[in-house]
Design a protein around this motif. Sequence first.
Motif, PDB file in Angstrom:
ATOM      1  N   GLU A 239       0.877  -1.341  -0.040  1.00 32.34           N
ATOM      2  CA  GLU A 239      -0.059  -0.028   0.123  1.00 32.34           C
ATOM      3  C   GLU A 239       0.909   1.185  -0.207  1.00 32.34           C
ATOM      4  OE1 GLU A 239      -3.471  -2.053   2.556  1.00 32.34           O
ATOM      5  OE2 GLU A 239      -2.434  -0.561   3.471  1.00 32.34           O
ATOM      6  N   ARG A 240       1.919   1.269   0.839  1.00 32.37           N
ATOM      7  CA  ARG A 240       2.947   2.258   0.744  1.00 32.37           C
ATOM      8  C   ARG A 240       3.705   2.676  -0.300  1.00 32.37           C
ATOM      9  NH1 ARG A 240       2.429   5.188   6.000  1.00 32.37           N
ATOM     10  NH2 ARG A 240       4.194   6.717   5.843  1.00 32.37           N
ATOM     11  N   VAL A 241       3.937   1.585  -1.193  1.00 28.97           N
ATOM     12  CA  VAL A 241       5.078   1.652  -2.329  1.00 28.97           C
ATOM     13  C   VAL A 241       4.373   1.096  -3.527  1.00 28.97           C
ATOM     14  CG1 VAL A 241       7.371   1.500  -3.150  1.00 28.97           C
ATOM     15  CG2 VAL A 241       7.008   1.663  -1.056  1.00 28.97           C
TER      16      VAL A 241
ATOM     17  N   LEU B 164       5.749  -3.613   7.476  1.00 28.08           N
ATOM     18  CA  LEU B 164       6.871  -3.360   6.729  1.00 28.08           C
ATOM     19  C   LEU B 164       8.146  -4.427   7.048  1.00 28.08           C
ATOM     20  CD1 LEU B 164       5.149  -0.982   6.248  1.00 28.08           C
ATOM     21  CD2 LEU B 164       7.247   0.443   5.975  1.00 28.08           C
ATOM     22  N   ALA B 165       8.748  -5.240   6.285  1.00 27.54           N
ATOM     23  CA  ALA B 165       9.777  -6.019   6.399  1.00 27.54           C
ATOM     24  C   ALA B 165      10.910  -5.305   7.267  1.00 27.54           C
ATOM     25  CB  ALA B 165      10.504  -6.673   5.304  1.00 27.54           C
ATOM     26  N   PHE B 166      11.296  -5.807   8.395  1.00 27.74           N
ATOM     27  CA  PHE B 166      12.613  -5.534   9.347  1.00 27.74           C
ATOM     28  C   PHE B 166      12.106  -4.140  10.200  1.00 27.74           C
ATOM     29  CE2 PHE B 166      14.861  -7.575   5.591  1.00 27.74           C
ATOM     30  CZ  PHE B 166      15.523  -8.503   6.619  1.00 27.74           C
ATOM     31  N   SER B 167      11.121  -3.395   9.827  1.00 31.35           N
ATOM     32  CA  SER B 167      10.706  -2.409  10.381  1.00 31.35           C
ATOM     33  C   SER B 167       9.664  -2.737  11.536  1.00 31.35           C
ATOM     34  CB  SER B 167       9.584  -1.564   9.684  1.00 31.35           C
ATOM     35  OG  SER B 167       9.487  -0.438  10.211  1.00 31.35           O
ATOM     36  N   ALA B 168       9.796  -1.811  12.715  1.00 34.94           N
ATOM     37  CA  ALA B 168       9.011  -2.134  13.868  1.00 34.94           C
ATOM     38  C   ALA B 168       8.320  -0.938  14.381  1.00 34.94           C
ATOM     39  CB  ALA B 168      10.044  -2.362  15.153  1.00 34.94           C
ATOM     40  N   GLU B 169       7.474  -1.037  15.153  1.00 34.64           N
ATOM     41  CA  GLU B 169       6.557   0.140  15.635  1.00 34.64           C
ATOM     42  C   GLU B 169       7.327   0.968  16.204  1.00 34.64           C
ATOM     43  OE1 GLU B 169       3.687   1.137  15.094  1.00 34.64           O
ATOM     44  OE2 GLU B 169       2.134  -0.376  14.764  1.00 34.64           O
TER      45      GLU B 169
ATOM     46  N   ALA C  30      10.127   3.681   3.124  1.00 33.83           N
ATOM     47  CA  ALA C  30       8.970   3.411   2.151  1.00 33.83           C
ATOM     48  C   ALA C  30       8.587   4.692   1.267  1.00 33.83           C
ATOM     49  CB  ALA C  30       7.771   2.771   2.964  1.00 33.83           C
ATOM     50  N   ASP C  31       8.566   6.013   1.935  1.00 29.42           N
ATOM     51  CA  ASP C  31       8.132   6.850   1.498  1.00 29.42           C
ATOM     52  C   ASP C  31       9.058   7.361   0.359  1.00 29.42           C
ATOM     53  OD1 ASP C  31       5.775   6.895   2.929  1.00 29.42           O
ATOM     54  OD2 ASP C  31       6.469   8.364   4.335  1.00 29.42           O
ATOM     55  N   GLN C  32      10.436   6.978   0.246  1.00 25.52           N
ATOM     56  CA  GLN C  32      11.366   7.253  -0.646  1.00 25.52           C
ATOM     57  C   GLN C  32      11.286   6.017  -1.993  1.00 25.52           C
ATOM     58  OE1 GLN C  32      14.939   9.233   1.028  1.00 25.52           O
ATOM     59  NE2 GLN C  32      14.200   8.421   2.987  1.00 25.52           N
TER      60      GLN C  32
END
Length: 214
Positions: free
Chosen positions: A44-46, A70-75, A109-111
């Motif tokens: 959804e983000r990319v 998101l892979a590897f990402s955490a809250e 993700a936003d990039q």
Amino acid sequence: MFDLSRLGTWGDLPFFADALPSIEAALAGQQFLPPEHQVFAALERVQPEDCRVLILGQDPYPTPGHAHGLAFSAEEGTTPFPKSILNIFKEMESDLGENPSSPDLHHWADQGVLLLNTALTVRPHEAGSHAKLGWSELTRQVVARLDEAPRAWLLWGKHAQGFGQDLAAYHLKIETAHPSPLSAYRGFFGSRPFSTVNQWLMDQGQEPITWVGA
């Protein structure tokens, strides 16, 4: 079960009509991570046309409250950091001289950095528990879609590398050990993926990724 209205052009992939219904049936009544509304967050983000870099993970963090799609990402606020992302940040410090203060990678993700797991769900506290649920077909279709134009691919570990064996030659493909504590010292540390990707992007006439900060 899943709301597919935010998938954009990813929603055209055959997976969503052909394979997802059986996965939804298997998940019905089960607890799983991340929360239902975040399962497709990476896609959804990319969107495909916005993706400049693909990083493939395996499955979401199995600790409740960590994974958010998101892979590897955490809250934001997760402490201590999951060990894989801690090692990613150690390599970033070595490569770039700085690293993020938060495990939330939405600014990547936003990039145009797609952070995609090859299994999009997991049972709480059971790593790898949904590896054979059918999600890998989505990964194969995403990879095929992104193979159509030059991109940078960070394939960390043999699992991720298995999905990138037949990529076109015009991509930047960086294959190293996985950043997990079990393998990071076998070639992930010292690989300098972040500066390498940015140099390649600039050579393509694109803006580099701001890996640290928003």
